[in-house]
Write an enzyme that holds these catalytic residues in place. Structure first.
Site, PDB file in Angstrom:
ATOM      1  N   SER A 123       0.792  -1.240   0.000  1.00 38.81           N
ATOM      2  CA  SER A 123       0.000   0.000   0.000  1.00 38.81           C
ATOM      3  C   SER A 123       0.819   1.282   0.000  1.00 38.81           C
ATOM      4  O   SER A 123       0.247   2.369  -0.105  1.00 38.81           O
ATOM      5  CB  SER A 123      -0.951   0.020   1.200  1.00 38.81           C
ATOM      6  OG  SER A 123      -2.042  -0.832   0.963  1.00 38.81           O
ATOM      7  N   LYS A 175       3.292   6.599   5.055  1.00 42.61           N
ATOM      8  CA  LYS A 175       2.369   5.534   4.648  1.00 42.61           C
ATOM      9  C   LYS A 175       2.881   4.159   5.048  1.00 42.61           C
ATOM     10  O   LYS A 175       4.068   3.859   4.922  1.00 42.61           O
ATOM     11  CB  LYS A 175       2.162   5.570   3.127  1.00 42.61           C
ATOM     12  CG  LYS A 175       1.073   4.620   2.619  1.00 42.61           C
ATOM     13  CD  LYS A 175      -0.299   5.112   3.028  1.00 42.61           C
ATOM     14  CE  LYS A 175      -1.396   4.105   2.701  1.00 42.61           C
ATOM     15  NZ  LYS A 175      -1.408   2.947   3.635  1.00 42.61           N
ATOM     16  N   LYS A 188       0.191   3.838  -2.680  1.00 43.15           N
ATOM     17  CA  LYS A 188      -0.809   4.910  -2.616  1.00 43.15           C
ATOM     18  C   LYS A 188      -0.198   6.302  -2.493  1.00 43.15           C
ATOM     19  O   LYS A 188      -0.900   7.302  -2.679  1.00 43.15           O
ATOM     20  CB  LYS A 188      -1.780   4.623  -1.472  1.00 43.15           C
ATOM     21  CG  LYS A 188      -2.651   3.398  -1.766  1.00 43.15           C
ATOM     22  CD  LYS A 188      -3.329   2.833  -0.537  1.00 43.15           C
ATOM     23  CE  LYS A 188      -4.094   1.559  -0.915  1.00 43.15           C
ATOM     24  NZ  LYS A 188      -4.504   0.775   0.249  1.00 43.15           N
ATOM     25  N   SER A 192      -5.953   3.538   4.370  1.00 46.09           N
ATOM     26  CA  SER A 192      -5.412   2.722   3.291  1.00 46.09           C
ATOM     27  C   SER A 192      -6.512   2.030   2.485  1.00 46.09           C
ATOM     28  O   SER A 192      -6.396   0.856   2.106  1.00 46.09           O
ATOM     29  CB  SER A 192      -4.434   1.669   3.844  1.00 46.09           C
ATOM     30  OG  SER A 192      -3.576   1.196   2.833  1.00 46.09           O
TER      31      SER A 192
END
Length: 379
Positions: free
Chosen positions: A57, A219, A60, A112
């Site tokens: 993720s 993140k 992203k 997320s």
């Protein structure tokens, strides 16, 4: 005044060479890791940083950057059934729901949401495939040459990969966007769709925002195939660093150790301070012969003992002469700062004082022109 300015700049440049002694060696659990200075892009530590690996993720980060650069945050997005049905982490979007891009970005970066990623991609790219192409185009434009995106959410897919170094570059670019920086630094957020029928309370998965003083985001990511992934950034004393780990069993401690290593081994020293006199430029037809150009910003660089000024180049974009009148604070030029041939900062230069227009004294040619002008009018 000029001598004083020269002395001031000399002192600032001299400070850059104050060494900071390393306090400890750095070891991490991650299979791949990279630590960079956010401003210059200088690599401060790396471990297999240029080897390809999937990134879960943390994908992203690029999804959000491409979205912010191609659409307004007030855009209204209609969620498709395809987006609503996306597997994995979710903010529980419903097919047909209308929600702003801004709220989707919060859902993307805090919780997320894989469904938010697909909704964003379809809205901006028209399809997930086209949006992935846009992500790849952006990666290439910033020099992330060992990165390839196949989707906007980071779910495992053949040919979806990056490197720790490339992901640091992508994050560096993203943090330059003020909206991105604000989103990833947010711990809690409540969002709603347009008819306010489904409020959502979001919590940022990035524990470092609470664990590490000065943390700016960024993140988390995980899949069973990829392992634990984490991108973080932190700022202390004008010095921001970005840490990346891929496949890291002990990622939280890895990042604390990496960030500590940066702040203990490097120090940011001023090269340019706000309101510093950068240049003096001649003035035409003014009540002063020259005007001082002041920096409208500041610039710090991290240095260690072995670093030197030979890596820095200053480029001035200023006129050779400035016509009066001039108002204090008017932008009259720019200073560009290059580090290892890459431009890392651009600062506006503004007028340091008011300059009034003064009619220039007449010369012999002016009197001749005036004579003939009057003579021809009488004819």
């Amino acid at each position: 005044m000029k001598k004083k300015n020269v002395v001031c700049i000399f002192i600032l440049l001299s400070l850059i060479f104050i060494p900071v002694k390393p306090t400890h060696a750095l070891g991490v659990s991650a299979q791949y890791a990279c630590l960079i200075d956010s401003l210059s892009g200088k690599v401060l530590y790396e471990k297999n940083a240029y080897a390809r690996h999937s990134m879960a993720s943390t994908t992203k980060i690029m999804t959000a950057l491409v979205a912010l650069e191609n659409r307004n945050m007030d855009d209204v997005v209609t969620v498709s059934a395809n987006a609503a049905g996306t597997e994995g982490s979710s903010i529980y979007l419903k097919a047909g729901e209308k929600i702003t891009l801004q709220n989707l970005l919060y859902g993307l970066m805090l919780e997320s949401g894989n469904d938010a990623a697909i909704a964003i991609a379809e809205h901006i790219g028209g399809s997930v495939e086209r949006f992935a192409e846009m992500m790849n185009e952006k990666a290439a434009s910033i020099g992330a040459n060992n990165t390839q995106f196949k989707n906007p959410n980071g779910l495992d897919e053949e040919g979806h990969y990056t490197t720790a170094y490339d992901l640091a570059l992508i994050t560096r670019e993203a943090l330059r966007n003020k909206n991105f920086a604000e989103i990833v630094a947010t711990k809690q957020k409540t969002i709603q769709n347009l008819d306010e029928s489904f409020p959502r309370s979001l919590s940022n998965h990035n524990k470092l925002l609470s664990l590490y003083s000065g943390c700016d985001g960024v993140k988390t990511g995980y899949t069973k195939k990829t392992g634990r992934c984490l991108v973080s950034a932190a700022t202390r004393n004008h010095f921001q660093v970005i840490a990346v780990t891929l496949n890291a069993p002990d990622d939280w401690n890895d990042h604390i150790n990496m960030l500590n290593y940066a702040f203990e081994n490097y120090t940011a020293k001023p090269l340019v301070l706000k309101d510093m006199v950068i240049k003096t430029v001649p003035v035409k037809n003014g009540d002063a012969q020259e005007i001082e150009l002041l920096s409208d910003g500041e610039f710090y660089l991290p240095f260690q003992e072995q670093d030197g000024l030979e890596k820095i180049r200053l480029e001035y974009d200023i006129p050779g002469e400035i016509p009066a009148p001039v108002r204090i604070g008017t932008t009259l030029g720019r200073l560009k700062i290059y580090y290892e041939e890459s431009m890392v900062c651009e600062i506006e230069l503004r007028a340091g004082s008011d300059i009034r227009y003064v009619e220039p004294p007449k010369g012999i040619l002016d009197y001749i022109k005036e004579f003939f002008s009057i003579w021809f009018k009488k004819q």
